[in-house]
Motif scaffolding. Structure first.
Motif, PDB file in Angstrom:
ATOM      1  N   CYS A 182      39.845  58.117  39.235  1.00  0.00           N
ATOM      2  CA  CYS A 182      38.587  57.902  38.508  1.00  0.00           C
ATOM      3  C   CYS A 182      38.217  56.418  38.479  1.00  0.00           C
ATOM      4  O   CYS A 182      37.531  55.947  37.562  1.00  0.00           O
ATOM      5  CB  CYS A 182      38.697  58.449  37.091  1.00  0.00           C
ATOM      6  N   ALA A 183      38.682  55.668  39.452  1.00  0.00           N
ATOM      7  CA  ALA A 183      38.350  54.246  39.619  1.00  0.00           C
ATOM      8  C   ALA A 183      38.799  53.402  38.420  1.00  0.00           C
ATOM      9  O   ALA A 183      38.153  52.404  38.091  1.00  0.00           O
ATOM     10  CB  ALA A 183      36.862  54.052  39.895  1.00  0.00           C
ATOM     11  N   GLU A 184      39.899  53.796  37.801  1.00  0.00           N
ATOM     12  CA  GLU A 184      40.488  53.018  36.703  1.00  0.00           C
ATOM     13  C   GLU A 184      39.470  52.683  35.622  1.00  0.00           C
ATOM     14  O   GLU A 184      39.339  51.538  35.179  1.00  0.00           O
ATOM     15  CB  GLU A 184      41.164  51.751  37.239  1.00  0.00           C
ATOM     16  N   VAL A 185      38.738  53.680  35.193  1.00  0.00           N
ATOM     17  CA  VAL A 185      37.712  53.467  34.163  1.00  0.00           C
ATOM     18  C   VAL A 185      38.351  52.947  32.880  1.00  0.00           C
ATOM     19  O   VAL A 185      39.504  53.235  32.586  1.00  0.00           O
ATOM     20  CB  VAL A 185      36.964  54.786  33.837  1.00  0.00           C
ATOM     21  N   ARG A 186      37.561  52.161  32.130  1.00  0.00           N
ATOM     22  CA  ARG A 186      38.028  51.778  30.799  1.00  0.00           C
ATOM     23  C   ARG A 186      37.986  53.024  29.921  1.00  0.00           C
ATOM     24  O   ARG A 186      37.323  54.009  30.246  1.00  0.00           O
ATOM     25  CB  ARG A 186      37.136  50.676  30.212  1.00  0.00           C
ATOM     26  N   THR A 187      38.683  52.959  28.802  1.00  0.00           N
ATOM     27  CA  THR A 187      38.767  54.145  27.938  1.00  0.00           C
ATOM     28  C   THR A 187      38.097  53.875  26.590  1.00  0.00           C
ATOM     29  O   THR A 187      38.102  52.730  26.140  1.00  0.00           O
ATOM     30  CB  THR A 187      40.236  54.532  27.702  1.00  0.00           C
ATOM     31  N   PRO A 188      37.532  54.909  25.948  1.00  0.00           N
ATOM     32  CA  PRO A 188      37.419  56.283  26.419  1.00  0.00           C
ATOM     33  C   PRO A 188      36.278  56.438  27.424  1.00  0.00           C
ATOM     34  O   PRO A 188      35.268  55.727  27.355  1.00  0.00           O
ATOM     35  CB  PRO A 188      37.081  57.053  25.131  1.00  0.00           C
ATOM     36  N   TYR A 189      36.449  57.370  28.339  1.00  0.00           N
ATOM     37  CA  TYR A 189      35.418  57.677  29.331  1.00  0.00           C
ATOM     38  C   TYR A 189      35.170  59.187  29.262  1.00  0.00           C
ATOM     39  O   TYR A 189      36.113  59.976  29.343  1.00  0.00           O
ATOM     40  CB  TYR A 189      35.896  57.268  30.723  1.00  0.00           C
ATOM     41  N   PHE A 190      33.926  59.540  29.054  1.00  0.00           N
ATOM     42  CA  PHE A 190      33.578  60.949  28.893  1.00  0.00           C
ATOM     43  C   PHE A 190      32.878  61.467  30.150  1.00  0.00           C
ATOM     44  O   PHE A 190      31.972  60.816  30.671  1.00  0.00           O
ATOM     45  CB  PHE A 190      32.637  61.144  27.695  1.00  0.00           C
ATOM     46  N   ILE A 191      33.312  62.628  30.600  1.00  0.00           N
ATOM     47  CA  ILE A 191      32.700  63.257  31.774  1.00  0.00           C
ATOM     48  C   ILE A 191      32.306  64.681  31.387  1.00  0.00           C
ATOM     49  O   ILE A 191      33.134  65.436  30.858  1.00  0.00           O
ATOM     50  CB  ILE A 191      33.684  63.322  32.969  1.00  0.00           C
ATOM     51  N   VAL A 192      31.051  65.022  31.631  1.00  0.00           N
ATOM     52  CA  VAL A 192      30.583  66.384  31.341  1.00  0.00           C
ATOM     53  C   VAL A 192      30.350  67.076  32.686  1.00  0.00           C
ATOM     54  O   VAL A 192      29.577  66.594  33.515  1.00  0.00           O
ATOM     55  CB  VAL A 192      29.276  66.363  30.511  1.00  0.00           C
ATOM     56  N   VAL A 193      31.058  68.189  32.868  1.00  0.00           N
ATOM     57  CA  VAL A 193      31.014  68.882  34.157  1.00  0.00           C
ATOM     58  C   VAL A 193      30.418  70.274  33.979  1.00  0.00           C
ATOM     59  O   VAL A 193      30.851  71.032  33.102  1.00  0.00           O
ATOM     60  CB  VAL A 193      32.440  69.025  34.737  1.00  0.00           C
ATOM     61  N   LYS A 194      29.438  70.588  34.800  1.00  0.00           N
ATOM     62  CA  LYS A 194      28.868  71.934  34.783  1.00  0.00           C
ATOM     63  C   LYS A 194      29.562  72.758  35.862  1.00  0.00           C
ATOM     64  O   LYS A 194      29.660  72.343  37.021  1.00  0.00           O
ATOM     65  CB  LYS A 194      27.363  71.838  35.080  1.00  0.00           C
ATOM     66  N   ILE A 195      30.071  73.914  35.438  1.00  0.00           N
ATOM     67  CA  ILE A 195      30.764  74.793  36.390  1.00  0.00           C
ATOM     68  C   ILE A 195      29.780  75.888  36.803  1.00  0.00           C
ATOM     69  O   ILE A 195      29.245  76.610  35.945  1.00  0.00           O
ATOM     70  CB  ILE A 195      32.006  75.467  35.752  1.00  0.00           C
ATOM     71  N   ASN A 196      29.547  76.005  38.065  1.00  0.00           N
ATOM     72  CA  ASN A 196      28.608  77.022  38.558  1.00  0.00           C
ATOM     73  C   ASN A 196      29.327  78.357  38.765  1.00  0.00           C
ATOM     74  O   ASN A 196      30.556  78.398  38.885  1.00  0.00           O
ATOM     75  CB  ASN A 196      27.972  76.548  39.870  1.00  0.00           C
ATOM     76  N   ASP A 197      28.524  79.412  38.809  1.00  0.00           N
ATOM     77  CA  ASP A 197      29.105  80.758  38.945  1.00  0.00           C
ATOM     78  C   ASP A 197      29.904  80.911  40.246  1.00  0.00           C
ATOM     79  O   ASP A 197      30.847  81.699  40.302  1.00  0.00           O
ATOM     80  CB  ASP A 197      27.996  81.829  38.897  1.00  0.00           C
ATOM     81  N   ASP A 198      29.515  80.165  41.271  1.00  0.00           N
ATOM     82  CA  ASP A 198      30.229  80.303  42.548  1.00  0.00           C
ATOM     83  C   ASP A 198      31.483  79.417  42.621  1.00  0.00           C
ATOM     84  O   ASP A 198      32.106  79.296  43.671  1.00  0.00           O
ATOM     85  CB  ASP A 198      29.283  79.970  43.712  1.00  0.00           C
ATOM     86  N   GLY A 199      31.839  78.789  41.491  1.00  0.00           N
ATOM     87  CA  GLY A 199      33.071  77.986  41.459  1.00  0.00           C
ATOM     88  C   GLY A 199      32.846  76.516  41.810  1.00  0.00           C
ATOM     89  O   GLY A 199      33.758  75.704  41.659  1.00  0.00           O
ATOM     90  N   THR A 200      31.643  76.204  42.281  1.00  0.00           N
ATOM     91  CA  THR A 200      31.356  74.791  42.542  1.00  0.00           C
ATOM     92  C   THR A 200      31.063  74.109  41.196  1.00  0.00           C
ATOM     93  O   THR A 200      30.892  74.780  40.172  1.00  0.00           O
ATOM     94  CB  THR A 200      30.152  74.616  43.492  1.00  0.00           C
ATOM     95  N   HIS A 201      30.986  72.801  41.229  1.00  0.00           N
ATOM     96  CA  HIS A 201      30.727  72.087  39.975  1.00  0.00           C
ATOM     97  C   HIS A 201      29.935  70.818  40.235  1.00  0.00           C
ATOM     98  O   HIS A 201      29.832  70.359  41.382  1.00  0.00           O
ATOM     99  CB  HIS A 201      32.055  71.751  39.277  1.00  0.00           C
ATOM    100  N   GLN A 202      29.422  70.282  39.150  1.00  0.00           N
ATOM    101  CA  GLN A 202      28.632  69.051  39.264  1.00  0.00           C
ATOM    102  C   GLN A 202      28.794  68.253  37.972  1.00  0.00           C
ATOM    103  O   GLN A 202      28.798  68.831  36.874  1.00  0.00           O
ATOM    104  CB  GLN A 202      27.167  69.439  39.450  1.00  0.00           C
ATOM    105  N   ILE A 203      28.936  66.952  38.118  1.00  0.00           N
ATOM    106  CA  ILE A 203      28.983  66.103  36.923  1.00  0.00           C
ATOM    107  C   ILE A 203      27.544  65.922  36.433  1.00  0.00           C
ATOM    108  O   ILE A 203      26.678  65.448  37.179  1.00  0.00           O
ATOM    109  CB  ILE A 203      29.630  64.737  37.226  1.00  0.00           C
ATOM    110  N   VAL A 204      27.288  66.315  35.197  1.00  0.00           N
ATOM    111  CA  VAL A 204      25.914  66.213  34.686  1.00  0.00           C
ATOM    112  C   VAL A 204      25.758  65.039  33.725  1.00  0.00           C
ATOM    113  O   VAL A 204      24.645  64.669  33.355  1.00  0.00           O
ATOM    114  CB  VAL A 204      25.457  67.529  34.013  1.00  0.00           C
ATOM    115  N   HIS A 205      26.879  64.463  33.326  1.00  0.00           N
ATOM    116  CA  HIS A 205      26.804  63.286  32.461  1.00  0.00           C
ATOM    117  C   HIS A 205      28.153  62.572  32.487  1.00  0.00           C
ATOM    118  O   HIS A 205      29.198  63.216  32.537  1.00  0.00           O
ATOM    119  CB  HIS A 205      26.464  63.687  31.017  1.00  0.00           C
TER     120      HIS A 205
END
Lengths: 202, 191
Positions: B145-168
């Motif tokens: 995750c490129a050594e992000v400073r903390t805290p780092y929040f990632i919001v991931v949308k999981i699609n019905d077909d198992g794929t995903h996308q970071i939405v925030h």
């Protein structure tokens, strides 16, 4: 011949890079924003201990950030003492070490131990730095002048004037019960220190 | 002798491949992107296992979590801001779990950058964290995750077909449970 030299170069670079990248990992809290100075990977240990387990801990008096003077022997017969030397304020691993100790006061209390944080930085620097950590429950002491004198008494003063990342646990009789002069590039796992504290009562 | 030299470039390339996998990623996880490869151990704790909708042993990848949205907090036991935000992040979990419309759609996990299992347990106990936390003792995930400073929040949308996308994704600045949940709902399209 040139191809051979190139191949050797690639191989050596590859091997060296493994060591560099593996040892440089750390996580910096956003509490310090962009104010942490990157020191890179340095020699893991650059001093020679002059004390060992079972020795009486050398006594010292140092000024604390709160303004009091703290003397090791004042705890004799009353409290066990953990000394946490960290190399320097505003550097990566040091900045994310004491905040962890800050949330386990109950563990120190349960083992009748006071923690003393020590660096060779001066008081104003330490004041600004620990303010970023929130309110620390333990005294932070400045071993600035005579520079690094206490670190030197324990044999943890490095050749560039900073201390090692070192932990000493001293019992109520003043005897050293645990020493960890840690690789300066890594944070000591908390369980090692807690294990040492828990052995004090045994 | 010639054979030995002819294998040297191959060894060199292999070593460089190893090195590149150990190197930190260039960019932190960002909106619009996908997660780096993160393998986490399936929790042994049955409650956590049920919470994540996982079964069996071994490892899982975040998109395998049974949810529409997964919120990941990359934190550290040693991070003052993570400590300060911990009660508010717990509250986020509670808000979600108490809302029947969201309970099975949004899941929350934490990854302790550079934290040993012991350190993760200390954090969990100190702040009574109700959601699963995973140690990243050797910084493997943190590097990915490129050594992000903390805290780092990632919001991931999981699609019905198992794929995903970071939405925030955001570094620090946790605004509290209510505003953050609102942000998650909007970003993920759940609202």
């Amino acid at each position: 011949m040139q191809k051979i030299r190139l191949a050797n170069l690639i191989m050596v670079a590859g091997m060296l890079s493994v060591f560099v990248t593996v040892s440089m990992a750390f996580a910096i809290s956003d509490a310090y924003k962009g104010n942490i100075y990157q020191v890179g990977t340095i020699k893991p240990v650059d001093s020679k201990l002059v004390v060992k387990k079972g020795n009486q801990a050398p006594d010292f008096s140092l000024p604390s950030v709160s303004g009091d003077k703290v003397t090791l022997s004042q705890f004799r017969g009353k409290k066990n003492v953990a000394l946490s030397f960290v190399p320097a304020a505003w550097t990566p691993i040091c900045s994310d070490q004491w905040p962890g100790y800050n949330i386990i006061k109950d563990t120190f209390d349960q083992n009748d131990t006071i923690l003393l944080g020590i660096t060779v930085d001066n008081i104003p620097t330490l004041f600004a730095w620990i303010n970023q950590m929130g309110k620390l429950w333990f005294p932070v002491l400045s071993d600035f002048w005579p520079h690094g004198a206490v670190a030197k008494k324990y044999g943890v003063l490095r050749s560039n004037g900073v201390s090692e990342r070192a932990l000493f646990v001293i019992d109520k009789k003043g005897a050293i019960r645990y020493i960890d002069v840690h690789d300066i590039n890594k944070r000591p796992p908390l369980e090692d220190l807690v294990g040492a504290l828990e052995k004090l009562g045994k | 002798m010639k054979n030995i030299y002819s294998t040297l470039p191959v060894i060199g390339i292999l070593l460089l491949t190893l090195v590149s996998s150990a190197l930190p990623a260039n960019k932190p996880p960002e909106k619009g992107g996908v997660l780096p490869v993160i393998n986490l151990p399936i929790p042994k704790n049955p409650t956590e296992k049920v919470y994540l909708g996982l079964s069996g042993d071994g490892f899982f990848k975040i998109p395998q979590i049974k949810a529409k949205v997964v919120i990941i907090e990359i934190y550290s036991m040693y991070c003052p801001y993570c400590q300060k935000d911990a009660p508010g992040v717990n509250e986020l979990y509670t808000f979600i779990e108490k809302n029947p419309d969201l309970k099975n759609k949004i899941k929350l996990i934490g990854i302790g950058a550079g934290n040993t299992p012991f350190e993760v347990e200390v954090y969990k106990k100190t702040y009574q964290v109700p959601f699963p936390l995973f140690p990243d003792k050797d910084f493997t995930i943190h590097k990915a995750c490129a050594e992000v400073r903390t805290p780092y929040f990632i919001v991931v949308k999981i699609n019905d077909d198992g794929t995903h996308q970071i939405v925030h994704a955001q570094l620090g600045d946790y605004p509290g449970a209510d505003p953050f949940l609102e942000l998650v709902l909007k970003a993920s399209g759940l609202k």
